[in-house]
Design an enzyme around this catalytic site. Structure first.
Site, PDB file in Angstrom:
ATOM      1  N   LYS A  70      55.013  52.488  33.720  1.00 37.64           N
ATOM      2  CA  LYS A  70      54.168  53.351  33.814  1.00 37.64           C
ATOM      3  C   LYS A  70      53.375  52.849  35.234  1.00 37.64           C
ATOM      4  O   LYS A  70      52.373  51.845  35.105  1.00 37.64           O
ATOM      5  CB  LYS A  70      53.028  53.541  32.664  1.00 37.64           C
ATOM      6  CG  LYS A  70      52.162  54.634  32.879  1.00 37.64           C
ATOM      7  CD  LYS A  70      50.855  54.359  33.780  1.00 37.64           C
ATOM      8  CE  LYS A  70      50.027  55.673  33.921  1.00 37.64           C
ATOM      9  NZ  LYS A  70      49.145  55.429  34.977  1.00 37.64           N
ATOM     10  N   GLU A 100      47.089  40.551  32.386  1.00 32.05           N
ATOM     11  CA  GLU A 100      46.551  39.907  33.338  1.00 32.05           C
ATOM     12  C   GLU A 100      45.510  40.782  34.276  1.00 32.05           C
ATOM     13  O   GLU A 100      45.679  41.680  34.546  1.00 32.05           O
ATOM     14  CB  GLU A 100      47.812  39.164  34.491  1.00 32.05           C
ATOM     15  CG  GLU A 100      47.445  38.515  35.621  1.00 32.05           C
ATOM     16  CD  GLU A 100      46.658  39.225  36.705  1.00 32.05           C
ATOM     17  OE1 GLU A 100      45.444  39.133  36.755  1.00 32.05           O
ATOM     18  OE2 GLU A 100      47.464  39.420  37.560  1.00 32.05           O
ATOM     19  N   CYS A 112      43.982  40.246  42.871  1.00 31.66           N
ATOM     20  CA  CYS A 112      43.063  39.644  41.721  1.00 31.66           C
ATOM     21  C   CYS A 112      42.656  38.220  41.936  1.00 31.66           C
ATOM     22  O   CYS A 112      41.890  37.535  41.296  1.00 31.66           O
ATOM     23  CB  CYS A 112      43.764  39.962  40.334  1.00 31.66           C
ATOM     24  SG  CYS A 112      45.323  39.155  40.359  1.00 31.66           S
ATOM     25  N   GLU A 115      33.468  41.868  39.905  1.00 34.48           N
ATOM     26  CA  GLU A 115      34.690  42.049  40.610  1.00 34.48           C
ATOM     27  C   GLU A 115      34.505  43.331  41.628  1.00 34.48           C
ATOM     28  O   GLU A 115      34.471  44.528  40.900  1.00 34.48           O
ATOM     29  CB  GLU A 115      35.690  42.067  39.813  1.00 34.48           C
ATOM     30  CG  GLU A 115      36.970  42.126  40.549  1.00 34.48           C
ATOM     31  CD  GLU A 115      38.454  42.277  39.797  1.00 34.48           C
ATOM     32  OE1 GLU A 115      38.322  43.048  38.844  1.00 34.48           O
ATOM     33  OE2 GLU A 115      39.332  41.616  40.231  1.00 34.48           O
TER      34      GLU A 115
END
Length: 485
Positions: free
Chosen positions: A182, A256, A290, A389
């Site tokens: 996906k 992750e 990331c 973040e």
């Protein structure tokens, strides 16, 4: 699927049982070029029905030709996928830049090369995997056999679409699984091409499948009774939703997730190397990685020199058309994300921050989601811009005086993905690095990877590790067999 111009429109369909198919209800959504705001094409919008179809054929394929294929033949097919990716490298790089807004040189030299290498690595690795066996005196021999987990769902992010999709698909196939992928709804193109590449490489129909869509599509996959494992890369909130959806069926999970990674710079660091690498670790891929070191801590004796040289380098970065060879910073991936990043810049002003560079949308663009590389100082440790973040070309810089002081700030976060440490003192490098609560710590470098090493985060940055044996352990199950002598 040849891309000749930046305006080429390309539609994306689901890939189920070796064929491209539309949704049964015919629903689609638009895919937008983030650099021009032009519509690149229409994407099939999948839901539970398409997920059910994909999982069903993946389950059938799990016990078909793929299951009984000799190891060497399967390895050769996986290697062939890498070959075909490189044969279509220019095309894939253009598509990736169109979809993500990242510079073409970056797509070409990092994303596509690495995608091919993921298949090369696991094609080799799978032929070297052994097993464990134990003699129990003269009573018995115990040995373990490895088998695939089953049907795995691979849910991927938008920042490195093909790079990270293949990071999961390659070991999943190497371990003998079948997959339903996906892709992110905002970057579906290269994943769509990957379906055809897998088929052309000789992957049997039904082994690799793909369903496009939004969060409800991912939820249908995560909660499906016949999906045995979910591997997800993305933001933390989505990870918690996947965990809830997967809980009733006790799926294996590999996450992750996000990061707010510290970059700790001691006064004895190699200034030239550190500055160049810190510019890269701060702003490459528009800061949409990331692993980017978005919290920079600098020992006070070199704080002023660092700010002067770092901001001078940042100002040299050209923000612009992803297809211009001089561009170093392209467009953010979507209007939604662009507004999120700009919102944090407004917040930094409210929190009393000082902008050494940037602090606003890039000027000179009528269209597209461009943000200037931004360096912020003067924020306290409790500032949301320091703790949350942002995932854009935005870093904060904070001075420190002692190791104890900076270590406390480094670990004062819910995240624990990666960190960088800059020092020429080996004793400090080893001692300090071992105290950082993160899954990956780089010393005097950044983003240097060996695919055999464990990759992943702790705390809110993930569950489990990927890479080499760690990927293989996730994508396989062990059965211990005991032979009584």
């Amino acid at each position: 699927m040849q891309t000749e111009t930046k305006k080429k429109v390309m539609d994306c369909s689901h890939f189920i049982n070796g064929e491209y198919v539309q949704s049964s209800n015919g629903k689609t959504f638009e895919n937008v070029n983030p650099a021009t705001e032009e519509v690149l094409g229409n994407i099939a919008k999948g839901g539970k029905e398409e997920v059910d179809q994909a999982v069903s054929v993946a389950r059938t394929a799990l016990n078909g030709e793929w299951k009984n294929m000799p190891l060497r033949k399967r390895s050769n097919i996986i290697r062939k996928i890498g070959d075909l990716i490189l044969e279509r490298k220019d095309e894939l790089a253009k598509l990736e830049s169109l979809d993500t807004g990242k510079p073409l040189w970056l797509s070409t030299n990092v994303d596509i090369d690495r995608a091919a290498n993921n298949f090369y690595f696991f094609a080799d690795y799978m032929t070297s995997v052994g097993t464990e066996a134990y003699e129990q005196d003269d009573i018995a021999i115990h040995y373990a056999i490895r088998r695939p987990v089953g049907v795995v769902g691979l849910i991927n992010p938008w920042n490195l679409p093909l790079f990270l999709m293949t990071w999961k698909l390659a070991p999943a196939l190497a371990a003998g699984n079948t997959a339903v992928m996906k892709p992110s709804e905002v970057t579906p193109i290269t994943a769509t091409v990957l379906g055809q590449i897998c088929k052309d490489a000789g992957v049997p129909d039904g082994v690799v499948n793909m369903v496009h869509g939004f969060g409800d599509t991912g939820a249908a996959l995560s909660s499906h009774d016949d999906v045995d494992a979910i591997a997800f890369t993305g933001e933390t909130v989505t990870g918690t939703e996947i965990m809830k959806a997967a809980a009733p069926t006790l799926k294996k999970l590999s996450f992750e997730l996000g990061g707010k990674n510290p970059n700790v710079i001691f006064a004895d660091a190699d200034m030239e190397d550190m500055i160049d690498t810190t510019v890269r670790s701060s702003f490459i891929n528009q800061g949409e990685v990331c692993l980017c070191g978005s919290r920079i801590y600098v020992e006070r004796p070199i704080y002023d020199e660092f700010l002067e040289r770092f901001s001078a380098k940042a100002k040299e970065l050209v923000v612009g058309d992803p297809f211009d060879a001089d561009t170093k910073v392209g467009a953010l991936v979507s209007e939604e994300h662009y507004n999120k990043v700009l919102g944090y810049l407004d917040l930094a002003k409210e929190e009393g921050g000082t902008f050494l560079t940037g602090g606003k949308a890039a000027e000179g663009f009528d269209k597209g989601y461009f943000v200037e590389p931004t360096i912020i100082t003067g924020l306290g440790k409790n500032s949301r811009c320091v703790r949350e973040e942002i995932f854009g070309p935005v870093v904060t810089v904070v001075p420190f005086d002692t190791e104890e002081e900076v270590l406390e700030q480094v670990n004062d976060t819910h995240y624990g993905l990666s960190a960088s440490v800059w020092t020429s003192n080996v004793k400090r490098a080893t001692g300090f690095s071992g105290k950082i609560e993160a899954g990956i710590v780089w010393v005097n470098t950044w983003f240097l990877r060996d695919l055999r090493t464990p990759f992943g985060g702790m705390k809110h940055s993930g569950i489990g590790r990927e890479g080499g044996a760690h990927s293989f352990d996730f994508y396989s199950e062990l059965t211990n067999i005991t032979l009584k002598m």
